[in-house]
Design a protein around this motif. Structure first.
Motif, PDB file in Angstrom:
ATOM      1  N   LEU A  75       0.817  -1.220   0.000  1.00 48.16           N
ATOM      2  CA  LEU A  75       0.000   0.000   0.000  1.00 48.16           C
ATOM      3  C   LEU A  75       0.847   1.265   0.000  1.00 48.16           C
ATOM      4  O   LEU A  75       0.311   2.363  -0.038  1.00 48.16           O
ATOM      5  CB  LEU A  75      -0.922   0.013   1.226  1.00 48.16           C
ATOM      6  CG  LEU A  75      -1.967  -1.093   1.316  1.00 48.16           C
ATOM      7  CD1 LEU A  75      -2.749  -0.969   2.617  1.00 48.16           C
ATOM      8  CD2 LEU A  75      -2.914  -1.046   0.126  1.00 48.16           C
ATOM      9  N   ARG A  76       2.149   1.088   0.103  1.00 50.37           N
ATOM     10  CA  ARG A  76       3.121   2.184   0.202  1.00 50.37           C
ATOM     11  C   ARG A  76       2.908   3.012   1.474  1.00 50.37           C
ATOM     12  O   ARG A  76       3.167   4.213   1.498  1.00 50.37           O
ATOM     13  CB  ARG A  76       3.075   3.078  -1.047  1.00 50.37           C
ATOM     14  CG  ARG A  76       4.457   3.618  -1.419  1.00 50.37           C
ATOM     15  CD  ARG A  76       4.452   4.257  -2.777  1.00 50.37           C
ATOM     16  NE  ARG A  76       5.040   5.594  -2.731  1.00 50.37           N
ATOM     17  CZ  ARG A  76       5.100   6.430  -3.757  1.00 50.37           C
ATOM     18  NH1 ARG A  76       4.599   6.052  -4.930  1.00 50.37           N
ATOM     19  NH2 ARG A  76       5.632   7.614  -3.649  1.00 50.37           N
ATOM     20  N   LEU A  77       2.427   2.337   2.532  1.00 50.95           N
ATOM     21  CA  LEU A  77       2.377   2.973   3.840  1.00 50.95           C
ATOM     22  C   LEU A  77       3.787   3.073   4.412  1.00 50.95           C
ATOM     23  O   LEU A  77       4.066   3.957   5.235  1.00 50.95           O
ATOM     24  CB  LEU A  77       1.480   2.176   4.794  1.00 50.95           C
ATOM     25  CG  LEU A  77      -0.008   2.124   4.436  1.00 50.95           C
ATOM     26  CD1 LEU A  77      -0.766   1.300   5.458  1.00 50.95           C
ATOM     27  CD2 LEU A  77      -0.594   3.522   4.337  1.00 50.95           C
ATOM     28  N   LEU A 100      -0.686   9.295  -6.191  1.00 52.65           N
ATOM     29  CA  LEU A 100      -0.739   8.282  -5.137  1.00 52.65           C
ATOM     30  C   LEU A 100      -1.933   8.535  -4.224  1.00 52.65           C
ATOM     31  O   LEU A 100      -2.632   7.591  -3.832  1.00 52.65           O
ATOM     32  CB  LEU A 100       0.557   8.293  -4.318  1.00 52.65           C
ATOM     33  CG  LEU A 100       0.620   7.299  -3.158  1.00 52.65           C
ATOM     34  CD1 LEU A 100       0.534   5.862  -3.673  1.00 52.65           C
ATOM     35  CD2 LEU A 100       1.903   7.500  -2.347  1.00 52.65           C
ATOM     36  N   LYS A 101      -2.176   9.797  -3.890  1.00 50.19           N
ATOM     37  CA  LYS A 101      -3.329  10.132  -3.053  1.00 50.19           C
ATOM     38  C   LYS A 101      -4.623   9.704  -3.737  1.00 50.19           C
ATOM     39  O   LYS A 101      -5.550   9.197  -3.094  1.00 50.19           O
ATOM     40  CB  LYS A 101      -3.353  11.635  -2.760  1.00 50.19           C
ATOM     41  CG  LYS A 101      -4.527  12.071  -1.889  1.00 50.19           C
ATOM     42  CD  LYS A 101      -4.523  13.577  -1.648  1.00 50.19           C
ATOM     43  CE  LYS A 101      -5.730  13.994  -0.827  1.00 50.19           C
ATOM     44  NZ  LYS A 101      -5.773  15.466  -0.609  1.00 50.19           N
ATOM     45  N   ARG A 104      -5.086   5.909  -3.501  1.00 47.03           N
ATOM     46  CA  ARG A 104      -5.283   5.409  -2.131  1.00 47.03           C
ATOM     47  C   ARG A 104      -6.763   5.189  -1.813  1.00 47.03           C
ATOM     48  O   ARG A 104      -7.084   4.377  -0.942  1.00 47.03           O
ATOM     49  CB  ARG A 104      -4.686   6.385  -1.120  1.00 47.03           C
ATOM     50  CG  ARG A 104      -3.179   6.316  -1.007  1.00 47.03           C
ATOM     51  CD  ARG A 104      -2.713   6.941   0.285  1.00 47.03           C
ATOM     52  NE  ARG A 104      -1.281   7.113   0.325  1.00 47.03           N
ATOM     53  CZ  ARG A 104      -0.402   6.157   0.583  1.00 47.03           C
ATOM     54  NH1 ARG A 104      -0.835   4.920   0.783  1.00 47.03           N
ATOM     55  NH2 ARG A 104       0.888   6.409   0.629  1.00 47.03           N
ATOM     56  N   LYS A 105      -7.654   5.904  -2.473  1.00 51.14           N
ATOM     57  CA  LYS A 105      -9.082   5.702  -2.235  1.00 51.14           C
ATOM     58  C   LYS A 105      -9.495   4.270  -2.553  1.00 51.14           C
ATOM     59  O   LYS A 105     -10.434   3.736  -1.969  1.00 51.14           O
ATOM     60  CB  LYS A 105      -9.912   6.674  -3.099  1.00 51.14           C
ATOM     61  CG  LYS A 105      -9.786   8.130  -2.687  1.00 51.14           C
ATOM     62  CD  LYS A 105     -10.871   8.980  -3.289  1.00 51.14           C
ATOM     63  CE  LYS A 105     -10.761   9.069  -4.782  1.00 51.14           C
ATOM     64  NZ  LYS A 105     -11.774   9.973  -5.372  1.00 51.14           N
ATOM     65  N   GLN A 108      -7.274   0.238   0.719  1.00 54.51           N
ATOM     66  CA  GLN A 108      -7.423   0.561   2.142  1.00 54.51           C
ATOM     67  C   GLN A 108      -6.915  -0.593   3.011  1.00 54.51           C
ATOM     68  O   GLN A 108      -6.568  -1.662   2.504  1.00 54.51           O
ATOM     69  CB  GLN A 108      -8.889   0.852   2.455  1.00 54.51           C
ATOM     70  CG  GLN A 108      -9.426   2.111   1.772  1.00 54.51           C
ATOM     71  CD  GLN A 108      -8.799   3.379   2.324  1.00 54.51           C
ATOM     72  OE1 GLN A 108      -8.748   3.599   3.526  1.00 54.51           O
ATOM     73  NE2 GLN A 108      -8.306   4.228   1.427  1.00 54.51           N
TER      74      GLN A 108
END
Length: 341
Positions: A75-77, A100-101, A104-105, A108
């Motif tokens: 998730l690239r967290l 990326l933002k 992200r939707k 999750q």
């Protein structure tokens, strides 16, 4: 923006929603006066797999094998060391901040600890709504209506939206966490050991909610767990990890009926049998020694120091290739490779 054409699934023609290629995540160990890097923890050391649209891929293994790191890096967290992850053909690791933002939707996560993942100073309704605020989804009234709808979907009451996390049980908090993950209508969810902190009776409730939501919303899951009984219940396919690498990956029914890797066989032999009259019908495989340190993993096959089938001069020298031995049953084992010839 880098793109890749998605390949069809092996058995049923499903397209791949997620493609992971040679993912690596090493954590630096610093020390000394200047805090220089002295070594690396090789948490994920080159894994490749796909997740088909609409399926649940169960990821299992002992504690410390890198399961959670795979999910969070995907998730690239946390930033990857190397490798590539494609979501619907888009390279997640190569996307700039704004793109990326946006993606992200659709990707999750449901965290393992249902309490620490919620802000204790914020009513749960606001926690669920937070993602919608960040992504500018709907008006305040529409967001609140969505919060109520999500709470109902996870079998919670409307008035729960104004209560705080400490007023709920562990199972209720995890259902709130699931509702929050659904707030932005994602296509893919990483479920990071979502039931491991819950009582057995509550685990079944949460698992059934996850399965019902998957059917209703056409969700795709990466389900991280160490409880094989839970994984067998919810997964479509199962991947087994050991010390940062994949040991085996196959269809759920195939891997539980015919595990090929010695490590997978040992894990399967530890599954409790409900009927005590049948307890003696299965040989228990006891692994010798401890899991090696991920700072300095063994040469060759990472599992060979604990494997009773290790081939001297091969398993301790050369890393086995993770390959398909038929019907999508992937294994990384020299013994299996030798028997297949």
């Amino acid at each position: 923006m880098t793109e890749i054409h998605m390949q069809a699934g092996h058995d049923n023609g499903q397209e791949n929603l997620i493609v992971v290629k040679d993912m690596v995540k090493h954590f630096p160990i610093r020390g000394g006066l200047l805090q220089r890097v002295q070594a690396h923890v090789k948490a994920v050391d080159g894994v490749s797999f796909t997740i088909r649209r609409g399926e649940t891929l169960g990821l299992v293994g002992e504690s410390g094998c890198g399961k959670t790191t795979v999910g969070r890096t995907l998730l690239r967290l946390i930033p990857p060391t190397s490798g590539r992850v494609f979501f619907e053909g888009r390279d997640v690791f190569a996307l700039p901040g704004k793109e990326l933002k946006g993606i992200r939707k659709n990707m999750q996560i449901v965290f393992q600890d249902p309490y620490s993942s919620l802000d204790p100073r914020m009513p749960v309704g606001e926690s669920i709504m937070e993602g919608m605020v960040i992504h500018h989804v709907g008006s305040p009234e529409e967001r609140w209506e969505k919060v109520i709808h999500l709470l109902r979907m996870v079998n919670m009451e409307d008035f729960h939206a104004k209560r705080y996390p400490h007023e709920f049980s562990g199972g209720q908090r995890q259902r709130i966490g699931i509702a929050r993950a659904l707030a932005l209508d994602p296509k893919f969810i990483v479920a990071d050991e979502p039931v491991s902190a819950l009582d057995v009776s509550v685990q079944a409730q949460v698992l059934n909610i996850l399965m019902d939501l998957q059917e209703q919303l056409e969700l795709t899951y990466l389900f991280v767990a160490h409880n094989l009984s839970v994984v067998e219940h919810i997964s479509t396919r199962v991947a087994v990890m050991y010390l940062g690498k994949l040991a085996e990956l196959a269809d759920r029914h195939e891997i539980f009926a015919h595990p090929l890797h010695p490590y997978t066989r040992a894990l399967m032999s530890a599954i409790p049998i409900a009927d005590p009259r049948k307890a003696g019908s299965r040989d228990r495989i006891i692994l010798q020694g401890d899991v090696p340190s991920p700072i300095n993993p063994p040469q060759g096959c990472h599992f060979h120091p604990r494997c009773s089938y290790a081939i001297t001069g091969l398993c301790d020298q050369e890393e086995p290739v993770f390959k398909d031995y038929g019907s999508g049953h992937h294994v990384a084992c020299w013994l299996v490779d030798k028997e297949a010839r």
